[in-house]
Design a protein around this motif. Structure first.
Motif, mmCIF file in Angstrom:
data_model
loop_
_atom_site.group_PDB
_atom_site.id
_atom_site.type_symbol
_atom_site.label_atom_id
_atom_site.label_comp_id
_atom_site.label_asym_id
_atom_site.label_seq_id
_atom_site.Cartn_x
_atom_site.Cartn_y
_atom_site.Cartn_z
ATOM 1 N N GLU A 1 41.091 34.407 39.276
ATOM 2 C CA GLU A 1 40.254 35.614 39.188
ATOM 3 C C GLU A 1 39.939 36.171 40.578
ATOM 4 N N ASP A 2 39.753 35.296 41.557
ATOM 5 C CA ASP A 2 39.514 35.768 42.931
ATOM 6 C C ASP A 2 40.724 36.528 43.478
ATOM 7 N N ASP B 1 40.843 39.840 41.729
ATOM 8 C CA ASP B 1 39.805 40.702 42.303
ATOM 9 C C ASP B 1 40.240 41.263 43.653
ATOM 10 N N THR C 1 42.750 44.099 42.864
ATOM 11 C CA THR C 1 42.203 45.289 42.194
ATOM 12 C C THR C 1 41.178 46.035 43.054
ATOM 13 N N THR C 2 40.368 45.306 43.813
ATOM 14 C CA THR C 2 39.361 45.990 44.641
ATOM 15 C C THR C 2 39.984 46.712 45.822
#
Length: 181
Positions: A86-87, A90, A93-94
């Motif tokens: 997930e990191d 993230d 996507t960020t």
């Protein structure tokens, strides 16, 4: 006849361990080179990658006397890798980077490479020449592969427990056999 205490397996031979060792080294490199030093995410990612690897080691060590602990620790390794996954998502996507689609040539190539190589040096030589978004995508694929390997390992541990029992069952069986029951 096997005694009460099972022989520990050599965790370094496990594909799950080898894959998580690669993931740890890639993550350490990634965090050191592409994330801000004071960013809490750095510690979180490195710790999650380390936990994925180290819990396999600890689970293998505990396997001699506790199937329950071994299964629990392998599952903790799996959960840590999900956090790390997930990191990486993230991160991509960020920053408006693309997450490789399952049918993209990059994804297919990396998936094949990840299924045929498990050595740190091989991957480190590659990632040192790639931009961070490529490294993150590579890590995502390797994490998914490690997750699958850990799932299969948990299935095997479950089957072994069902067939052979745990430490307590082996103790009772061993005592019965020695007493002539």
């Amino acid at each position: 006849m096997q005694g009460i205490i099972k022989k520990n397996g050599n965790y370094k031979k496990l594909l799950s361990y080898q894959k998580t060792d690669v993931i740890y080294h890639i993550t350490f490199y990634f965090c050191e080179n592409y994330l801000s030093k004071g960013d809490r995410t750095v510690d979180q990612m490195v710790q999650a990658a380390r936990s994925g690897k180290q819990n396999i080691v600890e689970g293998c060590a505990a396997s001699a006397t506790s199937s329950k602990t071994e299964i629990k620790l392998i599952n903790v390794a799996k959960a840590s890798l999900q956090e790390l996954l997930e990191d990486y998502r993230d991160y991509l996507t960020t920053r408006n980077h693309r997450i490789w689609e399952a049918d993209s040539r990059e994804f297919i190539f990396m998936r094949q490479m990840g299924s045929t190589h498990n050595d740190v040096e091989f991957f480190m030589n590659i990632i040192k020449t790639r931009p961070p978004e490529t490294i993150a995508n590579m890590a995502i694929i390797l994490i998914n592969q490690a997750d699958y390997l850990l799932y299969r390992q948990l299935e095997r541990l479950e089957a072994d427990f069902i067939n052979d029992g745990g430490f307590s069952e082996r103790m009772a069986s061993f005592r019965k056999k020695n007493r002539g029951y």
